[in-house]
Motif scaffolding. Sequence first.
Motif, PDB file in Angstrom:
ATOM      1  N   GLY A  92      -4.688  -2.426   0.253  1.00 16.77           N
ATOM      2  CA  GLY A  92      -5.943  -3.039   0.226  1.00 16.77           C
ATOM      3  C   GLY A  92      -6.979  -1.725  -0.009  1.00 16.77           C
ATOM      4  O   GLY A  92      -6.803  -0.691  -0.034  1.00 16.77           O
ATOM      5  N   VAL A  93      -8.309  -2.150  -0.323  1.00 12.12           N
ATOM      6  CA  VAL A  93      -9.267  -1.144  -0.296  1.00 12.12           C
ATOM      7  C   VAL A  93      -9.488  -0.638   1.190  1.00 12.12           C
ATOM      8  O   VAL A  93      -9.598  -1.419   2.101  1.00 12.12           O
ATOM      9  CB  VAL A  93     -10.600  -1.780  -0.945  1.00 12.12           C
ATOM     10  N   SER A  94      -9.519   0.684   1.346  1.00  9.02           N
ATOM     11  CA  SER A  94      -9.573   1.195   2.437  1.00  9.02           C
ATOM     12  C   SER A  94     -10.819   2.096   2.911  1.00  9.02           C
ATOM     13  O   SER A  94     -10.717   2.849   3.937  1.00  9.02           O
ATOM     14  CB  SER A  94      -8.269   2.394   2.543  1.00  9.02           C
TER      15      SER A  94
ATOM     16  N   ALA B  89      -2.634  -3.138   9.058  1.00  8.49           N
ATOM     17  CA  ALA B  89      -3.576  -2.104   9.185  1.00  8.49           C
ATOM     18  C   ALA B  89      -4.826  -2.538   9.240  1.00  8.49           C
ATOM     19  O   ALA B  89      -5.317  -2.632   8.367  1.00  8.49           O
ATOM     20  CB  ALA B  89      -3.148  -1.030   8.175  1.00  8.49           C
ATOM     21  N   SER B  90      -5.392  -3.023  10.600  1.00  4.81           N
ATOM     22  CA  SER B  90      -6.815  -3.157  10.515  1.00  4.81           C
ATOM     23  C   SER B  90      -7.304  -1.779  10.605  1.00  4.81           C
ATOM     24  O   SER B  90      -6.831  -0.959  10.318  1.00  4.81           O
ATOM     25  CB  SER B  90      -6.984  -4.016  11.963  1.00  4.81           C
TER      26      SER B  90
ATOM     27  N   ALA C 205      -9.235  -7.831  -2.837  1.00  3.55           N
ATOM     28  CA  ALA C 205      -8.129  -6.979  -2.679  1.00  3.55           C
ATOM     29  C   ALA C 205      -7.838  -7.192  -0.921  1.00  3.55           C
ATOM     30  O   ALA C 205      -6.373  -7.280  -0.453  1.00  3.55           O
ATOM     31  CB  ALA C 205      -8.177  -5.309  -2.460  1.00  3.55           C
TER      32      ALA C 205
ATOM     33  N   GLY D 142      -0.376   4.768  -1.236  1.00  2.00           N
ATOM     34  CA  GLY D 142      -1.475   5.209  -0.324  1.00  2.00           C
ATOM     35  C   GLY D 142      -1.262   6.394   0.395  1.00  2.00           C
ATOM     36  O   GLY D 142      -0.056   6.739   0.668  1.00  2.00           O
ATOM     37  N   ASN D 143      -2.235   6.918   0.998  1.00  2.00           N
ATOM     38  CA  ASN D 143      -1.974   7.919   1.932  1.00  2.00           C
ATOM     39  C   ASN D 143      -1.093   7.554   2.837  1.00  2.00           C
ATOM     40  O   ASN D 143       0.158   8.406   3.329  1.00  2.00           O
ATOM     41  CB  ASN D 143      -3.306   8.573   2.654  1.00  2.00           C
ATOM     42  N   LEU D 144      -1.291   6.765   3.605  1.00  4.92           N
ATOM     43  CA  LEU D 144      -0.393   6.279   4.539  1.00  4.92           C
ATOM     44  C   LEU D 144       0.856   5.775   4.473  1.00  4.92           C
ATOM     45  O   LEU D 144       1.993   5.856   5.060  1.00  4.92           O
ATOM     46  CB  LEU D 144      -0.987   5.573   5.823  1.00  4.92           C
ATOM     47  N   GLY D 145       0.782   5.251   3.215  1.00  3.66           N
ATOM     48  CA  GLY D 145       2.022   4.626   2.556  1.00  3.66           C
ATOM     49  C   GLY D 145       3.135   5.671   2.162  1.00  3.66           C
ATOM     50  O   GLY D 145       4.431   5.550   2.460  1.00  3.66           O
TER      51      GLY D 145
ATOM     52  N   GLY E 229      -7.685   4.438  14.156  1.00  3.26           N
ATOM     53  CA  GLY E 229      -8.637   5.307  14.144  1.00  3.26           C
ATOM     54  C   GLY E 229      -8.753   6.219  12.971  1.00  3.26           C
ATOM     55  O   GLY E 229      -9.063   5.631  11.806  1.00  3.26           O
ATOM     56  N   SER E 230      -8.384   7.494  12.771  1.00  4.49           N
ATOM     57  CA  SER E 230      -8.405   8.263  11.683  1.00  4.49           C
ATOM     58  C   SER E 230      -7.106   8.993  11.323  1.00  4.49           C
ATOM     59  O   SER E 230      -6.680   9.973  12.231  1.00  4.49           O
ATOM     60  CB  SER E 230      -9.557   9.298  11.856  1.00  4.49           C
TER      61      SER E 230
ATOM     62  N   LEU F 235      -2.271  -7.699  -4.843  1.00 11.03           N
ATOM     63  CA  LEU F 235      -2.436  -8.497  -3.794  1.00 11.03           C
ATOM     64  C   LEU F 235      -3.250  -9.695  -3.931  1.00 11.03           C
ATOM     65  O   LEU F 235      -3.188 -10.550  -3.398  1.00 11.03           O
ATOM     66  CB  LEU F 235      -2.930  -7.709  -2.593  1.00 11.03           C
TER      67      LEU F 235
ATOM     68  N   GLY G 279       0.665  -1.244  -0.015  1.00 13.59           N
ATOM     69  CA  GLY G 279       0.202   0.178   0.189  1.00 13.59           C
ATOM     70  C   GLY G 279       0.820   1.165  -0.048  1.00 13.59           C
ATOM     71  O   GLY G 279       0.579   2.426   0.330  1.00 13.59           O
TER      72      GLY G 279
ATOM     73  N   ASP H 116       2.758  -1.629  -4.541  1.00 15.19           N
ATOM     74  CA  ASP H 116       1.472  -1.205  -4.788  1.00 15.19           C
ATOM     75  C   ASP H 116       0.799  -1.610  -6.075  1.00 15.19           C
ATOM     76  O   ASP H 116       1.694  -1.881  -6.982  1.00 15.19           O
ATOM     77  CB  ASP H 116       1.190   0.282  -4.405  1.00 15.19           C
ATOM     78  N   VAL H 117      -0.695  -1.796  -6.122  1.00  7.19           N
ATOM     79  CA  VAL H 117      -0.895  -1.914  -7.400  1.00  7.19           C
ATOM     80  C   VAL H 117      -1.131  -0.626  -8.382  1.00  7.19           C
ATOM     81  O   VAL H 117      -1.052  -0.726  -9.601  1.00  7.19           O
ATOM     82  CB  VAL H 117      -2.392  -2.610  -7.372  1.00  7.19           C
TER      83      VAL H 117
HETATM   84  P1  NAI Z   1      -5.157   4.257   0.808  1.00  6.00           P
HETATM   85  O1  NAI Z   1      -6.526   3.946   0.011  1.00  6.00           O
HETATM   86  O2  NAI Z   1      -4.756   5.459   0.518  1.00  6.00           O
HETATM   87  O3  NAI Z   1      -3.839   3.149   0.647  1.00  6.00           O
HETATM   88  C1  NAI Z   1      -4.278   1.950   0.323  1.00  6.00           C
HETATM   89  C2  NAI Z   1      -3.460   1.302  -0.953  1.00  6.00           C
HETATM   90  O4  NAI Z   1      -3.510   0.115  -1.308  1.00  6.00           O
HETATM   91  C3  NAI Z   1      -3.543   2.006  -2.217  1.00  6.00           C
HETATM   92  O5  NAI Z   1      -2.563   2.880  -2.799  1.00  6.00           O
HETATM   93  C4  NAI Z   1      -4.239   1.220  -3.239  1.00  6.00           C
HETATM   94  O6  NAI Z   1      -3.714   1.334  -4.283  1.00  6.00           O
HETATM   95  C5  NAI Z   1      -3.648  -0.095  -2.566  1.00  6.00           C
HETATM   96  N1  NAI Z   1      -4.194  -1.266  -3.067  1.00  6.00           N
HETATM   97  C6  NAI Z   1      -5.708  -1.526  -3.159  1.00  6.00           C
HETATM   98  N2  NAI Z   1      -6.049  -2.606  -3.674  1.00  6.00           N
HETATM   99  C7  NAI Z   1      -4.928  -3.223  -3.754  1.00  6.00           C
HETATM  100  C8  NAI Z   1      -4.289  -4.503  -4.490  1.00  6.00           C
HETATM  101  N3  NAI Z   1      -5.353  -5.284  -4.893  1.00  6.00           N
HETATM  102  N4  NAI Z   1      -3.326  -5.054  -4.605  1.00  6.00           N
HETATM  103  C9  NAI Z   1      -2.303  -3.912  -4.247  1.00  6.00           C
HETATM  104  N5  NAI Z   1      -2.605  -2.696  -3.567  1.00  6.00           N
HETATM  105  C10 NAI Z   1      -3.761  -2.346  -3.323  1.00  6.00           C
HETATM  106  O7  NAI Z   1      -5.550   3.988   2.327  1.00  6.00           O
HETATM  107  P2  NAI Z   1      -4.523   4.709   3.516  1.00  6.00           P
HETATM  108  O8  NAI Z   1      -5.536   5.732   4.293  1.00  6.00           O
HETATM  109  O9  NAI Z   1      -3.375   4.947   3.131  1.00  6.00           O
HETATM  110  O10 NAI Z   1      -4.712   3.600   4.627  1.00  6.00           O
HETATM  111  C11 NAI Z   1      -3.563   2.463   4.582  1.00  6.00           C
HETATM  112  C12 NAI Z   1      -4.127   1.066   5.251  1.00  6.00           C
HETATM  113  O11 NAI Z   1      -4.604   1.618   6.466  1.00  6.00           O
HETATM  114  C13 NAI Z   1      -5.359   0.480   4.713  1.00  6.00           C
HETATM  115  O12 NAI Z   1      -5.270  -0.852   4.812  1.00  6.00           O
HETATM  116  C14 NAI Z   1      -6.708   1.108   5.471  1.00  6.00           C
HETATM  117  O13 NAI Z   1      -7.768   0.185   5.475  1.00  6.00           O
HETATM  118  C15 NAI Z   1      -5.735   1.311   6.605  1.00  6.00           C
HETATM  119  N6  NAI Z   1      -6.603   2.162   7.558  1.00  6.00           N
HETATM  120  C16 NAI Z   1      -6.423   3.437   7.470  1.00  6.00           C
HETATM  121  C17 NAI Z   1      -6.982   4.489   8.192  1.00  6.00           C
HETATM  122  C18 NAI Z   1      -6.713   5.758   7.927  1.00  6.00           C
HETATM  123  O14 NAI Z   1      -7.318   6.792   8.851  1.00  6.00           O
HETATM  124  N7  NAI Z   1      -5.791   6.470   6.951  1.00  6.00           N
HETATM  125  C19 NAI Z   1      -7.859   4.017   9.235  1.00  6.00           C
HETATM  126  C20 NAI Z   1      -7.955   2.605   9.405  1.00  6.00           C
HETATM  127  C21 NAI Z   1      -7.138   1.860   8.752  1.00  6.00           C
END
Ligand code: NAI
Length: 266
Positions: free
Chosen positions: A73-75, A109-110, A86, A13-16, A164-165, A52, A10, A34-35
């Motif tokens: 994953g889908v977030s 990351a639950s 995903a 993504g934002n946290l990545g 959380g957030s 994934l 991931g 990442d995908v």
């Molecule tokens: P995000 O949606 O920005 O990043 C998730 C990344 O996973 C994306 O870059 C996406 O391309 C990738 N991804 C999706 N499907 C995929 C697949 N099939 N194969 C490979 N990569 C795939 O989400 P964010 O905010 O960065 O969150 C990161 C993780 O933390 C996620 O698992 C999210 O569920 C979890 N989380 C985040 C929170 C937050 O406040 N930002 C709160 C609770 C959990």
Amino acid sequence: ARCHRLLLTGAAGNLGLVLRPRLKAHADVLRVSDVAALAPAASGEEAIPCNLANAAEVSRLVQDVDAIVHLGGVSVERPFEEILPANIQGIYNLYEAARIHGVRRVVFASSNHVIGFYEQGQQLDADVPLRPDGYYGLSKAYGEHLSRFYFDRYGIETVCLRIGSSFPEPKDRRMMVTWLSYDDLTDLVTRSLFTPQVGHLIVYGASANRDSWWDNHAAAVLGFAPKDSSERFRAQVEAQAPLPADDPAARYQGGAFVKAGPFPFP
Ligand code: NAI
Ligand code: 15L
């Protein structure tokens, strides 16, 4: 603390994007995946595109890795057909690859959405029965249980972060309680990677906000003591009109996720 080769899924993504530069100090080689499109590998990095849902790709991705931070994953709440490959097939593929390639530690990351149907204000510890608030929360519950199984059966240690957030700032009243700053997130992830003998552990990810719904006593081994607080954002957040008290988004810990989807709320 550091390890030789650390995998970050991931990573686009934002946290990545937040954790990629910050985790580099903790690994000789940071393998990012990442995908979606990734910034090219910098010195000390490897960038490997991977879906994934594809077991063969995931197996190659995990080869030669010492530990994994699994953010991919889908977030957000989405139809089950999008969550399944995903998040559910994806985490199975990841742990199977970890087992085959001998990875000993995963930070997963639950999400708070595994307990999203508890009412706001209820105090929860890591042992409460799960009350997922949608297909997304259900997929995170699956990941928590799957990682428990891979610990009991194969000894792979996991820390499940019920984040959380985690955003630059809390955006609403609920996030005043659930907000996790990027610095506290980084501290929590590195402790989860390097604290010895965590077994299978569940920890809530929130900053030291004024109000809290979550009790982390069961994760004391991590020594996680968040430093930030949402308090400095209170005036700007409370300048917004509050949601009606009977809005499910104001009633439940999962906020608006609890009322997502095509059907009306009961
Ligand atoms: P995000 O949606 O920005 O990043 C998730 C990344 O996973 C994306 O870059 C996406 O391309 C990738 N991804 C999706 N499907 C995929 C697949 N099939 N194969 C490979 N990569 C795939 O989400 P964010 O905010 O960065 O969150 C990161 C993780 O933390 C996620 O698992 C999210 O569920 C979890 N989380 C985040 C929170 C937050 O406040 N930002 C709160 C609770 C959990
Ligand atoms: C999550 O699990 C989501 O990934 C994130 O986008 C936020 O909505 C967060 O929970 C939240 O509950 O605020």
